[in-house]
Design a protein around this motif. Structure first.
Motif, PDB file in Angstrom:
ATOM      1  N   GLU A 171      -4.628  13.795 -14.939  1.00 54.87           N
ATOM      2  CA  GLU A 171      -3.977  12.554 -15.370  1.00 54.87           C
ATOM      3  C   GLU A 171      -2.862  12.172 -14.406  1.00 54.87           C
ATOM      4  O   GLU A 171      -2.707  10.999 -14.051  1.00 54.87           O
ATOM      5  CB  GLU A 171      -3.417  12.714 -16.782  1.00 54.87           C
ATOM      6  N   LEU A 172      -2.114  13.168 -13.942  1.00 56.33           N
ATOM      7  CA  LEU A 172      -1.023  12.921 -12.996  1.00 56.33           C
ATOM      8  C   LEU A 172      -1.555  12.358 -11.683  1.00 56.33           C
ATOM      9  O   LEU A 172      -1.005  11.403 -11.129  1.00 56.33           O
ATOM     10  CB  LEU A 172      -0.240  14.212 -12.744  1.00 56.33           C
ATOM     11  N   LEU A 173      -2.642  12.930 -11.185  1.00 60.95           N
ATOM     12  CA  LEU A 173      -3.243  12.430  -9.948  1.00 60.95           C
ATOM     13  C   LEU A 173      -3.699  10.982 -10.097  1.00 60.95           C
ATOM     14  O   LEU A 173      -3.509  10.161  -9.192  1.00 60.95           O
ATOM     15  CB  LEU A 173      -4.403  13.316  -9.517  1.00 60.95           C
ATOM     16  N   LYS A 174      -4.291  10.655 -11.238  1.00 63.97           N
ATOM     17  CA  LYS A 174      -4.737   9.284 -11.492  1.00 63.97           C
ATOM     18  C   LYS A 174      -3.546   8.324 -11.479  1.00 63.97           C
ATOM     19  O   LYS A 174      -3.593   7.264 -10.848  1.00 63.97           O
ATOM     20  CB  LYS A 174      -5.471   9.213 -12.827  1.00 63.97           C
ATOM     21  N   LEU A 175      -2.462   8.712 -12.138  1.00 63.43           N
ATOM     22  CA  LEU A 175      -1.271   7.862 -12.187  1.00 63.43           C
ATOM     23  C   LEU A 175      -0.613   7.729 -10.814  1.00 63.43           C
ATOM     24  O   LEU A 175      -0.129   6.647 -10.451  1.00 63.43           O
ATOM     25  CB  LEU A 175      -0.259   8.416 -13.201  1.00 63.43           C
ATOM     26  N   LEU A 176      -0.606   8.815 -10.046  1.00 61.51           N
ATOM     27  CA  LEU A 176      -0.018   8.755  -8.703  1.00 61.51           C
ATOM     28  C   LEU A 176      -0.845   7.846  -7.786  1.00 61.51           C
ATOM     29  O   LEU A 176      -0.288   7.104  -6.974  1.00 61.51           O
ATOM     30  CB  LEU A 176       0.100  10.158  -8.103  1.00 61.51           C
ATOM     31  N   HIS A 177      -2.169   7.882  -7.922  1.00 61.71           N
ATOM     32  CA  HIS A 177      -3.024   6.986  -7.124  1.00 61.71           C
ATOM     33  C   HIS A 177      -2.784   5.530  -7.505  1.00 61.71           C
ATOM     34  O   HIS A 177      -2.765   4.651  -6.637  1.00 61.71           O
ATOM     35  CB  HIS A 177      -4.504   7.346  -7.296  1.00 61.71           C
ATOM     36  N   GLN A 178      -2.595   5.267  -8.793  1.00 62.91           N
ATOM     37  CA  GLN A 178      -2.291   3.912  -9.228  1.00 62.91           C
ATOM     38  C   GLN A 178      -0.960   3.444  -8.649  1.00 62.91           C
ATOM     39  O   GLN A 178      -0.844   2.309  -8.187  1.00 62.91           O
ATOM     40  CB  GLN A 178      -2.239   3.825 -10.753  1.00 62.91           C
ATOM     41  N   GLU A 179       0.031   4.314  -8.678  1.00 60.28           N
ATOM     42  CA  GLU A 179       1.353   3.958  -8.146  1.00 60.28           C
ATOM     43  C   GLU A 179       1.276   3.732  -6.639  1.00 60.28           C
ATOM     44  O   GLU A 179       1.898   2.815  -6.110  1.00 60.28           O
ATOM     45  CB  GLU A 179       2.372   5.056  -8.480  1.00 60.28           C
ATOM     46  N   LYS A 180       0.496   4.538  -5.955  1.00 60.71           N
ATOM     47  CA  LYS A 180       0.311   4.352  -4.510  1.00 60.71           C
ATOM     48  C   LYS A 180      -0.325   2.994  -4.233  1.00 60.71           C
ATOM     49  O   LYS A 180       0.094   2.277  -3.322  1.00 60.71           O
ATOM     50  CB  LYS A 180      -0.562   5.470  -3.944  1.00 60.71           C
ATOM     51  N   GLY A 181      -1.332   2.626  -5.011  1.00 65.63           N
ATOM     52  CA  GLY A 181      -1.970   1.324  -4.863  1.00 65.63           C
ATOM     53  C   GLY A 181      -0.994   0.186  -5.118  1.00 65.63           C
ATOM     54  O   GLY A 181      -1.010  -0.833  -4.412  1.00 65.63           O
ATOM     55  N   ASN A 182      -0.133   0.360  -6.124  1.00 62.27           N
ATOM     56  CA  ASN A 182       0.879  -0.664  -6.413  1.00 62.27           C
ATOM     57  C   ASN A 182       1.844  -0.832  -5.247  1.00 62.27           C
ATOM     58  O   ASN A 182       2.186  -1.961  -4.883  1.00 62.27           O
ATOM     59  CB  ASN A 182       1.660  -0.308  -7.677  1.00 62.27           C
ATOM     60  N   VAL A 183       2.270   0.268  -4.676  1.00 61.36           N
ATOM     61  CA  VAL A 183       3.202   0.205  -3.543  1.00 61.36           C
ATOM     62  C   VAL A 183       2.527  -0.439  -2.340  1.00 61.36           C
ATOM     63  O   VAL A 183       3.133  -1.276  -1.650  1.00 61.36           O
ATOM     64  CB  VAL A 183       3.732   1.619  -3.193  1.00 61.36           C
ATOM     65  N   GLN A 184       1.278  -0.089  -2.082  1.00 66.53           N
ATOM     66  CA  GLN A 184       0.553  -0.696  -0.959  1.00 66.53           C
ATOM     67  C   GLN A 184       0.393  -2.204  -1.171  1.00 66.53           C
ATOM     68  O   GLN A 184       0.544  -2.983  -0.226  1.00 66.53           O
ATOM     69  CB  GLN A 184      -0.814  -0.044  -0.796  1.00 66.53           C
ATOM     70  N   GLN A 185       0.114  -2.620  -2.398  1.00 64.42           N
ATOM     71  CA  GLN A 185      -0.027  -4.044  -2.693  1.00 64.42           C
ATOM     72  C   GLN A 185       1.305  -4.771  -2.508  1.00 64.42           C
ATOM     73  O   GLN A 185       1.342  -5.876  -1.962  1.00 64.42           O
ATOM     74  CB  GLN A 185      -0.547  -4.238  -4.124  1.00 64.42           C
ATOM     75  N   GLU A 186       2.402  -4.140  -2.938  1.00 60.03           N
ATOM     76  CA  GLU A 186       3.726  -4.736  -2.753  1.00 60.03           C
ATOM     77  C   GLU A 186       4.051  -4.900  -1.270  1.00 60.03           C
ATOM     78  O   GLU A 186       4.601  -5.924  -0.857  1.00 60.03           O
ATOM     79  CB  GLU A 186       4.801  -3.893  -3.435  1.00 60.03           C
ATOM     80  N   LEU A 187       3.718  -3.884  -0.466  1.00 60.24           N
ATOM     81  CA  LEU A 187       3.966  -3.975   0.975  1.00 60.24           C
ATOM     82  C   LEU A 187       3.129  -5.079   1.614  1.00 60.24           C
ATOM     83  O   LEU A 187       3.617  -5.819   2.480  1.00 60.24           O
ATOM     84  CB  LEU A 187       3.674  -2.642   1.656  1.00 60.24           C
ATOM     85  N   LYS A 188       1.887  -5.199   1.185  1.00 64.24           N
ATOM     86  CA  LYS A 188       1.007  -6.245   1.711  1.00 64.24           C
ATOM     87  C   LYS A 188       1.557  -7.626   1.362  1.00 64.24           C
ATOM     88  O   LYS A 188       1.609  -8.520   2.218  1.00 64.24           O
ATOM     89  CB  LYS A 188      -0.398  -6.062   1.136  1.00 64.24           C
ATOM     90  N   ASN A 189       1.972  -7.797   0.113  1.00 61.42           N
ATOM     91  CA  ASN A 189       2.552  -9.078  -0.315  1.00 61.42           C
ATOM     92  C   ASN A 189       3.838  -9.382   0.438  1.00 61.42           C
ATOM     93  O   ASN A 189       4.105 -10.538   0.773  1.00 61.42           O
ATOM     94  CB  ASN A 189       2.809  -9.075  -1.818  1.00 61.42           C
ATOM     95  N   LEU A 190       4.633  -8.361   0.693  1.00 63.08           N
ATOM     96  CA  LEU A 190       5.876  -8.556   1.430  1.00 63.08           C
ATOM     97  C   LEU A 190       5.609  -8.995   2.863  1.00 63.08           C
ATOM     98  O   LEU A 190       6.283  -9.895   3.382  1.00 63.08           O
ATOM     99  CB  LEU A 190       6.700  -7.262   1.429  1.00 63.08           C
ATOM    100  N   LYS A 191       4.594  -8.416   3.509  1.00 69.33           N
ATOM    101  CA  LYS A 191       4.234  -8.822   4.866  1.00 69.33           C
ATOM    102  C   LYS A 191       3.759 -10.273   4.897  1.00 69.33           C
ATOM    103  O   LYS A 191       4.110 -11.030   5.797  1.00 69.33           O
ATOM    104  CB  LYS A 191       3.143  -7.907   5.437  1.00 69.33           C
ATOM    105  N   ILE A 192       2.956 -10.646   3.910  1.00 72.47           N
ATOM    106  CA  ILE A 192       2.457 -12.028   3.835  1.00 72.47           C
ATOM    107  C   ILE A 192       3.620 -12.993   3.623  1.00 72.47           C
ATOM    108  O   ILE A 192       3.700 -14.038   4.270  1.00 72.47           O
ATOM    109  CB  ILE A 192       1.399 -12.155   2.715  1.00 72.47           C
ATOM    110  N   LYS A 193       4.517 -12.618   2.725  1.00 76.21           N
ATOM    111  CA  LYS A 193       5.672 -13.471   2.453  1.00 76.21           C
ATOM    112  C   LYS A 193       6.553 -13.603   3.688  1.00 76.21           C
ATOM    113  O   LYS A 193       7.048 -14.687   3.997  1.00 76.21           O
ATOM    114  CB  LYS A 193       6.478 -12.887   1.297  1.00 76.21           C
ATOM    115  N   LYS A 194       6.742 -12.518   4.404  1.00 76.53           N
ATOM    116  CA  LYS A 194       7.563 -12.539   5.615  1.00 76.53           C
ATOM    117  C   LYS A 194       6.928 -13.428   6.687  1.00 76.53           C
ATOM    118  O   LYS A 194       7.616 -14.218   7.336  1.00 76.53           O
ATOM    119  CB  LYS A 194       7.737 -11.117   6.139  1.00 76.53           C
ATOM    120  N   ALA A 195       5.623 -13.303   6.867  1.00 76.81           N
ATOM    121  CA  ALA A 195       4.924 -14.128   7.859  1.00 76.81           C
ATOM    122  C   ALA A 195       4.980 -15.601   7.459  1.00 76.81           C
ATOM    123  O   ALA A 195       5.194 -16.478   8.310  1.00 76.81           O
ATOM    124  CB  ALA A 195       3.475 -13.673   7.997  1.00 76.81           C
TER     125      ALA A 195
END
Length: 113
Positions: A66-90
């Protein structure tokens, strides 16, 4: 027995932390601290001595999944936030200086002999 109980408690704390919404900076600090504690605790684990330890180990394995599943979800959330931040910056950069990314087309070099 004490090490497996401690690992069980730290893993439960990690799962609880990942399920609740908190400030990102506090979340990252606490997550890092708990993961370091858990890593040190897992290094101390030995083979189960009795049936009670074996059952607790089985529960710990389920928690780990369960912990691994939640950590993968959190990693995906962080990656999505970084992607959105790059798009917003550009997008912001294009708004500030719209002619920066223009390519110069139509320039001809005339060579005559």
């Amino acid at each position: 027995m004490e090490a497996i109980k401690q690992c069980y408690q730290i893993t439960a704390d990690l799962i609880h932390l990942l399920k609740e919404e908190v400030n990102k900076e506090e979340f990252i600090q606490e997550l890092d601290e708990l993961l370091n504690q858990r890593q040190a605790c897992l290094a101390l684990l030995a083979a189960p001595q009795n049936e009670k330890e074996e059952k607790l180990g089985g529960v710990l394995l389920q928690q780990d999944q369960e912990l691994l599943k939640l950590l993968h979800q959190e990693k995906g959330n962080v990656q999505q936030e970084l992607k959105n931040l790059k798009i917003k910056k550009a997008s912001n950069q294009k708004y500030v200086n719209p002619y920066q990314s223009l390519q110069i087309d139509g320039v001809f070099y005339d060579r005559r002999k």
